[in-house]
Design a protein around this motif. Structure first.
Motif, PDB file in Angstrom:
ATOM      1  N   CYS A 151       0.831  -1.209   0.000  1.00 20.59           N
ATOM      2  CA  CYS A 151       0.000   0.000   0.000  1.00 20.59           C
ATOM      3  C   CYS A 151       0.865   1.258   0.000  1.00 20.59           C
ATOM      4  O   CYS A 151       0.544   2.243  -0.671  1.00 20.59           O
ATOM      5  N   ALA A 152       1.979   1.219   0.737  1.00 19.98           N
ATOM      6  CA  ALA A 152       2.883   2.370   0.758  1.00 19.98           C
ATOM      7  C   ALA A 152       3.566   2.546  -0.592  1.00 19.98           C
ATOM      8  O   ALA A 152       3.680   3.664  -1.102  1.00 19.98           O
ATOM      9  N   ALA A 153       4.008   1.441  -1.185  1.00 16.41           N
ATOM     10  CA  ALA A 153       4.736   1.514  -2.455  1.00 16.41           C
ATOM     11  C   ALA A 153       3.874   2.030  -3.590  1.00 16.41           C
ATOM     12  O   ALA A 153       4.351   2.753  -4.477  1.00 16.41           O
ATOM     13  N   PHE A 154       2.590   1.669  -3.568  1.00 18.17           N
ATOM     14  CA  PHE A 154       1.702   2.038  -4.670  1.00 18.17           C
ATOM     15  C   PHE A 154       0.660   3.091  -4.279  1.00 18.17           C
ATOM     16  O   PHE A 154      -0.290   3.330  -5.028  1.00 18.17           O
ATOM     17  N   SER A 155       0.848   3.720  -3.099  1.00 13.31           N
ATOM     18  CA  SER A 155      -0.079   4.748  -2.619  1.00 13.31           C
ATOM     19  C   SER A 155      -1.528   4.261  -2.697  1.00 13.31           C
ATOM     20  O   SER A 155      -2.408   4.936  -3.226  1.00 13.31           O
ATOM     21  N   SER A 156      -1.753   3.073  -2.173  1.00  9.51           N
ATOM     22  CA  SER A 156      -3.066   2.438  -2.270  1.00  9.51           C
ATOM     23  C   SER A 156      -3.878   2.620  -0.994  1.00  9.51           C
ATOM     24  O   SER A 156      -3.338   2.598   0.115  1.00  9.51           O
ATOM     25  N   ASN A 157      -5.188   2.777  -1.169  1.00  6.34           N
ATOM     26  CA  ASN A 157      -6.104   2.842  -0.045  1.00  6.34           C
ATOM     27  C   ASN A 157      -6.894   1.544   0.129  1.00  6.34           C
ATOM     28  O   ASN A 157      -7.831   1.493   0.929  1.00  6.34           O
ATOM     29  N   GLN A 158      -6.534   0.519  -0.638  1.00 10.27           N
ATOM     30  CA  GLN A 158      -7.228  -0.764  -0.493  1.00 10.27           C
ATOM     31  C   GLN A 158      -7.005  -1.314   0.917  1.00 10.27           C
ATOM     32  O   GLN A 158      -5.912  -1.194   1.480  1.00 10.27           O
TER      33      GLN A 158
END
Length: 241
Positions: A151-158
């Motif tokens: 999530c940190a690497a891809f700026s994800s909110n999943q």
């Protein structure tokens, strides 16, 4: 999307006899007209007697089209990708043959997709209270760590990015490129919203438990997810540069 929604259900398997229960739940919870086909992809190490067991499923469930094929190469990613590549539905969903994924979620995914056909409908175990209470401790620790890292690497909110249990519009699988060996396919699939800015909806999902046989994944398999995540990250950066 003007075409009537129809889901192709892809089930990779090696020797999980619970696949019969998986199919039974799908057909008892979904509208039969919403299911295009059930595609069973077995491994090169699948025992011959289990292949016979799979073939008998066609007679056991005559109201649905069941396709049974051997995967061309090896590994769960290859099996899942191959199943998707021969799918004929407008949408595709991949789930395990051992009831770890809740087959009853598929009907919920389909109903949401009818109103948002270009949206990926994702199942999330973290939206279901105490869903990890029976999960092995080491797997839970690794899962949480990998979740935060990706999530940190891809700026994800999943909320459950490691869980590639989702209903995906089939045209996305044809439109976007995936890494050639397909070893990263499950994670790439889960990351479609981040990689290509595709809308998604999450629904709460429970973790099931196998009642027979043994798991074919081990710590080495889950450790490989870290390498997979790194490959996807650099692969994605390469496409942007």
């Amino acid at each position: 999307m003007s075409e009537k929604l129809s889901a192709s259900v892809v089930i990779p398997t090696i020797d999980e006899e619970q696949i019969r229960d998986v199919i039974s739940v799908i057909l008892s919870t979904c509208n039969s007209t919403d299911i295009k086909e059930i595609i069973i992809i077995y491994s090169k190490i699948t025992p011959p007697d289990f292949i016979e067991y799979l073939l008998c499923l066609k007679d056991a469930f005559p109201k649905v089209k069941i396709i049974i094929e051997e995967q061309p190469n090896s590994g769960p990613g290859d099996a899942a990708f191959f199943g998707c590549s021969i799918a004929g539905g407008t949408h595709v969903v991949i789930l395990g043959a051992d009831m770890e994924n809740d087959p009853g979620d598929i009907c919920k995914m389909i109903e949401l997709a009818k109103n948002s056909p270009d949206t990926i409908i994702k199942a999330s175990r973290r939206l279901k209270k105490e869903t990890f209470e029976n999960y092995p401790k080491i797997k839970k620790i690794f899962n949480v760590a990998f979740q935060k890292l990706i999530c940190a690497a891809f700026s994800s909110n999943q909320t459950d990015i490691t869980y590639a249990y989702q209903l995906t519009p089939a045209n996305y699988l044809k439109k976007f490129g995936f890494m050639p060996d397909h070893g990263a396919f499950a994670i790439e699939l889960a990351l479609l919203p981040e990689l290509y800015n595709i809308p998604y909806i999450e629904i709460p999902s429970r973790v099931g438990r196998r009642t027979s046989g043994k798991s074919h994944t081990n710590f080495k398999y889950y450790l490989g997810y870290l390498i997979t995540g790194a490959k996807i990250y650099y692969h994605a950066r390469g496409h942007k540069n």
